[in-house]
Write a protein that holds these residues in place. Structure first.
Motif, mmCIF file in Angstrom:
data_model
loop_
_atom_site.group_PDB
_atom_site.id
_atom_site.type_symbol
_atom_site.label_atom_id
_atom_site.label_comp_id
_atom_site.label_asym_id
_atom_site.label_seq_id
_atom_site.Cartn_x
_atom_site.Cartn_y
_atom_site.Cartn_z
ATOM 1 N N ALA A 109 22.445 46.396 4.012
ATOM 2 C CA ALA A 109 21.095 46.068 3.561
ATOM 3 C C ALA A 109 21.011 44.659 2.992
ATOM 4 N N LEU A 110 22.033 44.245 2.260
ATOM 5 C CA LEU A 110 22.041 42.863 1.771
ATOM 6 C C LEU A 110 22.093 41.892 2.946
ATOM 7 N N GLN A 111 22.870 42.233 3.948
ATOM 8 C CA GLN A 111 22.951 41.400 5.148
ATOM 9 C C GLN A 111 21.601 41.358 5.858
ATOM 10 N N ASN A 112 21.002 42.532 6.087
ATOM 11 C CA ASN A 112 19.757 42.600 6.841
ATOM 12 C C ASN A 112 18.601 41.908 6.119
ATOM 13 N N GLY A 113 18.571 42.060 4.792
ATOM 14 C CA GLY A 113 17.457 41.515 4.030
ATOM 15 C C GLY A 113 17.599 40.054 3.659
ATOM 16 N N ASN A 114 18.832 39.513 3.683
ATOM 17 C CA ASN A 114 19.034 38.181 3.126
ATOM 18 C C ASN A 114 19.751 37.191 4.036
ATOM 19 N N ALA A 115 20.357 37.660 5.136
ATOM 20 C CA ALA A 115 21.092 36.728 5.990
ATOM 21 C C ALA A 115 20.162 35.670 6.578
ATOM 22 N N GLN A 162 18.045 30.197 6.801
ATOM 23 C CA GLN A 162 16.926 29.267 6.701
ATOM 24 C C GLN A 162 17.126 28.288 5.540
ATOM 25 N N THR A 163 17.695 28.780 4.448
ATOM 26 C CA THR A 163 17.982 27.913 3.309
ATOM 27 C C THR A 163 18.947 26.800 3.689
ATOM 28 N N LEU A 164 19.891 27.120 4.576
ATOM 29 C CA LEU A 164 20.893 26.143 5.008
ATOM 30 C C LEU A 164 20.427 25.312 6.197
ATOM 31 N N GLY A 165 19.137 25.482 6.587
ATOM 32 C CA GLY A 165 18.566 24.581 7.579
ATOM 33 C C GLY A 165 18.263 25.175 8.935
ATOM 34 N N ALA A 166 18.438 26.481 9.137
ATOM 35 C CA ALA A 166 18.173 27.087 10.444
ATOM 36 C C ALA A 166 16.675 27.132 10.722
ATOM 37 N N GLU A 217 16.937 22.512 -2.320
ATOM 38 C CA GLU A 217 17.059 22.657 -0.877
ATOM 39 C C GLU A 217 18.527 22.732 -0.456
ATOM 40 N N GLY A 218 18.832 23.733 0.397
ATOM 41 C CA GLY A 218 20.196 23.906 0.887
ATOM 42 C C GLY A 218 21.080 24.743 -0.005
ATOM 43 N N VAL A 219 20.532 25.281 -1.115
ATOM 44 C CA VAL A 219 21.332 26.085 -2.048
ATOM 45 C C VAL A 219 20.737 27.486 -2.128
ATOM 46 N N THR A 220 21.581 28.509 -2.032
ATOM 47 C CA THR A 220 21.122 29.893 -2.130
ATOM 48 C C THR A 220 20.775 30.221 -3.576
ATOM 49 N N PHE A 251 2.221 35.138 3.354
ATOM 50 C CA PHE A 251 2.351 34.224 2.217
ATOM 51 C C PHE A 251 2.082 32.772 2.622
ATOM 52 N N ASP A 252 1.768 32.564 3.910
ATOM 53 C CA ASP A 252 1.264 31.291 4.412
ATOM 54 C C ASP A 252 2.194 30.108 4.136
ATOM 55 N N THR A 253 3.507 30.316 4.342
ATOM 56 C CA THR A 253 4.434 29.199 4.172
ATOM 57 C C THR A 253 5.706 29.428 4.982
ATOM 58 N N SER A 254 6.314 28.311 5.401
ATOM 59 C CA SER A 254 7.630 28.352 6.029
ATOM 60 C C SER A 254 8.600 27.434 5.293
ATOM 61 N N ASP A 255 8.177 26.942 4.132
ATOM 62 C CA ASP A 255 8.994 26.047 3.320
ATOM 63 C C ASP A 255 9.947 26.883 2.460
ATOM 64 N N THR A 256 11.220 26.882 2.846
ATOM 65 C CA THR A 256 12.182 27.768 2.171
ATOM 66 C C THR A 256 12.432 27.384 0.718
ATOM 67 N N ALA A 257 12.083 26.172 0.323
ATOM 68 C CA ALA A 257 12.279 25.755 -1.067
ATOM 69 C C ALA A 257 11.075 26.076 -1.947
ATOM 70 N N SER A 258 9.982 26.561 -1.355
ATOM 71 C CA SER A 258 8.752 26.797 -2.118
ATOM 72 C C SER A 258 8.800 28.128 -2.862
ATOM 73 N N THR A 259 8.019 28.209 -3.917
ATOM 74 C CA THR A 259 7.910 29.456 -4.690
ATOM 75 C C THR A 259 7.300 30.560 -3.831
ATOM 76 N N ALA A 260 6.276 30.218 -3.019
ATOM 77 C CA ALA A 260 5.608 31.230 -2.183
ATOM 78 C C ALA A 260 6.580 31.842 -1.188
ATOM 79 N N TYR A 261 7.412 31.004 -0.565
ATOM 80 C CA TYR A 261 8.377 31.536 0.409
ATOM 81 C C TYR A 261 9.329 32.516 -0.261
ATOM 82 N N ASN A 262 9.862 32.137 -1.405
ATOM 83 C CA ASN A 262 10.834 33.000 -2.081
ATOM 84 C C ASN A 262 10.193 34.259 -2.645
ATOM 85 N N GLU A 263 8.923 34.170 -3.049
ATOM 86 C CA GLU A 263 8.207 35.389 -3.439
ATOM 87 C C GLU A 263 8.057 36.316 -2.229
ATOM 88 N N GLY A 264 7.712 35.723 -1.087
ATOM 89 C CA GLY A 264 7.574 36.527 0.128
ATOM 90 C C GLY A 264 8.890 37.138 0.568
#
Length: 515
Positions: free
Chosen positions: A38-44, A49-53, A185-188, A351-364
């Motif tokens: 589940a950690l893999q499925n939900g967070n991989a 994306q955080t690392l630039g994918a 950016e680039g950090v989990t 959540f209308d964002t693809s910016d992995t560093a944004s608060t909205a993305y991480n909330e989503g």
């Protein structure tokens, strides 16, 4: 503690029924396994994306999971069928796999680059498969036919419970314990890292519980039980648990066809210049053809080893297993589409964002973890109802209805645009997930020879892996070509795949049961 009498003189007797406590102890380890999954499925995808994918590259990065399962599970099943030592037949694999998985889980969120993260996912998934495959055979080994649906349902309960905990961990750590969920950016984020650390500990402890609290039947006892069962089946007709053996020339001809098809695919991808992911599928076709040719040549030379036995068993699958294979193919294509693309779909659409560093993305992304927790929680509860429904409607009919509910659920994510209401379609997904984790295995365990329970459970995984491999190689191309890269459409395709699986379930031939 589960106690199994070490008496080899059991011909004429069937496997005794076990207590609910014994079944509970057998299945606790799956709680830990599913924490890892589940950690893999939900967070991989989030880590990638955080690392630039990019979104259209997520599928190919996930390809480690199906490839490792394809290679590892049949091998582990074959070797665990032939293993017997101080820890028994299956439990040595439980323990080694759990240790390796926990180590990979600690490293995964700390990977400094995208490709190191992908490599760690490969290692982690291989280790989880080493642990998981013998667990499926473990239930078939130890329970009589009439308790196997309950046994696999108990596994489903623990899978759901473990997944609820793991899926919700990042959200809980952020909203209850104020652990930071954003990072440069680039950090989990720390919430994800801490979730993986907690998960690693939970994985190891849960598997240790099963290793310490259970015992296993010896190979001699398994053989005696199977002899008894075979005699009972023979009274009502010929034994159809395995198809006839395949001839060497058939292997050579079939292998040549597969090899040529794969080579043509590789050439076509190279000349047309389409997505590089298609090389994987073409390579798979060619590789399987080459494998058949090797086995055919070994048969001509009258050579027998682990490879020839496993490939022989692939082509000798019972009729029931062949029908279930089709159902599994479409079921797992749908699941893999959901696991790869839900985070990208929900963050972009709801959540209308693809910016992995944004608060909205991480909330989503955190909310996706909660949604995954919902469907796994529903699965844990549905596990108790599935055996009851199956006894009244039949196992394949119950499975068909449950898969259809999963199809409605995935399409519901597309139709509902309020993120706070997305838990509703997750109910249907959860019921389908509970059924996928229990019903096919309950049917299968009665359709294969007990002496080969491990290897056939491993081979059955091929029909989980191939659709995942297909999803990982073509979904990105489909989204890019037909849907302007919008991840939400992958969930719609997954819903359609669930409906096809439901229809195929009704055509499965259920195995005969020894009276």
């Amino acid at each position: 503690m589960t106690t199994i009498t070490p008496d080899a003189a059991l011909v004429g007797r069937t496997r005794p029924r076990l207590s609910q406590l014994a079944i509970w102890n057998m299945c606790v380890g799956f709680f830990g396994i599913q924490i890892g999954f589940a950690l893999q499925n939900g967070n991989a995808s989030r880590i990638f994306q955080t690392l630039g994918a990019q979104v259209d590259n997520l599928a190919i990065l996930w390809i480690a999971a199906p490839l490792t399962g394809l290679l590892v599970q049949p091998l582990i099943g074959h070797f665990s069928d032939k293993t017997w030592g101080p820890l028994g037949r299956r439990r040595p694999y439980f323990l080694v796999g759990a240790i390796l998985t926990s180590a990979a889980m600690i490293y995964m969120p700390n990977a400094p680059s995208l490709w190191l993260a992908a490599a760690t996912l490969w290692v982690m998934d291989a280790a989880i498969n080493v642990t998981m495959e013998p667990f499926r055979a473990f239930v078939g080994d130890n329970l009589p036919d009439d308790q196997r649906t309950s046994g696999y349902a108990m596994q489903t309960f623990f899978i759901g419970a473990g997944a609820v905990l793991a899926s919700c961990l990042p959200w809980i750590l952020t909203n209850v314990f104020a652990v930071v969920s954003t990072a440069p950016e680039g950090v989990t984020p720390d919430s994800v890292k801490l979730s993986y650390y907690i998960g690693a500990a939970g994985m190891l402890l849960a598997v240790l519980w099963t290793v310490v609290s259970t015992r296993e039947y010896s190979p001699e006892e398994i053989d005696a039980f199977e002899t008894t069962r075979g005699l009972a089946l023979a009274r009502s007709g010929p034994d159809d648990l395995q198809a006839p053996a395949r001839a060497a020339n058939t292997y050579l001809l079939g292998g040549l066809v597969w090899l040529l098809a794969g080579a043509a695919g590789l050439y076509g991808v190279w000349t047309i210049g389409v997505e590089k992911e298609l090389y994987v599928m073409a390579g798979f076709l060619a590789g399987f053809g080459l494998l058949q040719i090797v086995v055919g040549l070994m048969h001509r030379a009258r050579t027998s080893n682990g490879l020839t036995e496993i490939i022989d068993d692939v082509f000798r699958m019972p009729k029931t297993m062949r029908g279930l294979a089709v159902v599994q193919f479409f079921s797992w294509f749908a699941l893999f589409a959901m696991w790869i693309y839900t985070t990208a779909a929900v963050t972009a659409v709801h959540f209308d964002t693809s910016d992995t560093a944004s608060t909205a993305y991480n909330e989503g992304a955190n909310w996706v973890g909660v949604l995954f927790g919902v469907y796994n929680g529903v699965a844990a509860l549905a596990a108790f109802a599935i055996p009851v429904v199956a006894r009244r409607t039949g196992r394949k009919a119950a499975h068909a209805v449950n898969l259809a509910l999963g199809g409605f659920g995935l399409i519901g994510v597309f139709l509902i645009r309020d993120p706070q209401l997305l838990w509703l379609p997750m109910i249907g997904v959860g019921i389908a997930w509970a059924s996928i984790l229990s019903m096919p295995y309950a049917i299968l365990s009665g359709a294969v020879p007990g002496r080969k329970m491990g290897v056939y459970m491993g081979i059955f995984n091929i029909f989980i892996v191939v659709p995942q491999l297909l999803a990982a190689t073509i979904l990105g191309l489909i989204l890019k070509s037909l849907f302007d890269g919008q991840a939400i459409w992958a969930l719609v395709l997954g819903g359609v795949s669930f409906f096809i699986a439901a229809a195929c379930s009704l055509a499965v031939t259920e195995p005969r049961v020894a009276e």
